[in-house]
Design an enzyme around this catalytic site. Structure first.
Site, PDB file in Angstrom:
ATOM      1  N   LYS A   9       0.842  -1.189   0.000  1.00  0.00           N
ATOM      2  CA  LYS A   9       0.000   0.000   0.000  1.00  0.00           C
ATOM      3  C   LYS A   9       0.877   1.238   0.000  1.00  0.00           C
ATOM      4  CE  LYS A   9      -2.322   1.428   3.714  1.00  0.00           C
ATOM      5  NZ  LYS A   9      -3.379   1.674   4.715  1.00  0.00           N
ATOM      6  N   SER A  25      -3.753   3.240 -17.364  1.00  0.00           N
ATOM      7  CA  SER A  25      -2.790   2.800 -16.356  1.00  0.00           C
ATOM      8  C   SER A  25      -2.615   3.878 -15.296  1.00  0.00           C
ATOM      9  CB  SER A  25      -1.425   2.529 -16.998  1.00  0.00           C
ATOM     10  OG  SER A  25      -0.942   3.719 -17.586  1.00  0.00           O
ATOM     11  N   THR A  57      -6.346  -0.791 -12.188  1.00  0.00           N
ATOM     12  CA  THR A  57      -5.556  -0.585 -13.395  1.00  0.00           C
ATOM     13  C   THR A  57      -4.210  -1.272 -13.182  1.00  0.00           C
ATOM     14  OG1 THR A  57      -4.845   1.074 -15.007  1.00  0.00           O
ATOM     15  CG2 THR A  57      -4.603   1.663 -12.672  1.00  0.00           C
ATOM     16  N   TYR A  58      -3.258  -0.980 -14.047  1.00  0.00           N
ATOM     17  CA  TYR A  58      -1.922  -1.559 -13.917  1.00  0.00           C
ATOM     18  C   TYR A  58      -0.895  -0.440 -13.831  1.00  0.00           C
ATOM     19  CZ  TYR A  58      -1.598  -0.516 -18.880  1.00  0.00           C
ATOM     20  OH  TYR A  58      -1.593   0.134 -20.076  1.00  0.00           O
ATOM     21  N   GLY A  73      -5.615   7.491 -19.261  1.00  0.00           N
ATOM     22  CA  GLY A  73      -6.771   6.920 -19.939  1.00  0.00           C
ATOM     23  C   GLY A  73      -8.053   7.218 -19.187  1.00  0.00           C
ATOM     24  N   ALA A  74      -9.000   6.279 -19.244  1.00  0.00           N
ATOM     25  CA  ALA A  74     -10.325   6.477 -18.637  1.00  0.00           C
ATOM     26  C   ALA A  74     -10.232   6.807 -17.150  1.00  0.00           C
ATOM     27  CB  ALA A  74     -11.181   5.229 -18.853  1.00  0.00           C
TER      28      ALA A  74
END
Length: 116
Positions: A9, A25, A57-58, A73-74
């Protein structure tokens, strides 16, 4: 039995960029990635403390020492620059192994820098 537990975390980092016109990402400063034991392309959950949004996401490595936290992105639609987010990764392990597991926890300063 295998269970999924928190592996890592990065707690309360500030979003420095949001790039809508990019392949999805999150870009994370490699210093933070190393400290949190998070790998490039690893799946992560992002929790936005400002608006309650949660997404997965990655990870893409960002330049070391910059403090970059950029949603691409989104995902860029779910954050604003300056929002505070928590980045969490999870791993699967045996139930007994999970009892002794200690996740990697990182608490950066207000500029997304490691506190030494």
């Amino acid at each position: 039995m295998m269970i999924q537990v928190m592996k890592s975390k990065i707690h309360r980092v500030r979003v420095t960029q949001a790039e809508l016109n990019y392949v999805g990402s999150i870009t994370i400063d490699e210093d933070l990635m190393d400290e949190a034991n998070i790998l490039a392309n690893e799946r992560v959950q992002i929790v936005n403390n400002n608006n309650g949004a949660r997404l997965e996401t990655y990870v893409i490595p960002g330049e070391r020492g910059t403090g970059i936290i950029c949603l691409n992105g989104a995902a860029a639609r779910l954050v604003q620059v300056g929002d505070i987010v928590i980045i969490i990764s999870y791993g699967y392990m045996d139930f007994e192994e999970a009892k002794a597991h200690k996740p990697s926890l990182v608490f950066p300063d207000e500029n997304n820098k490691l506190i030494k």
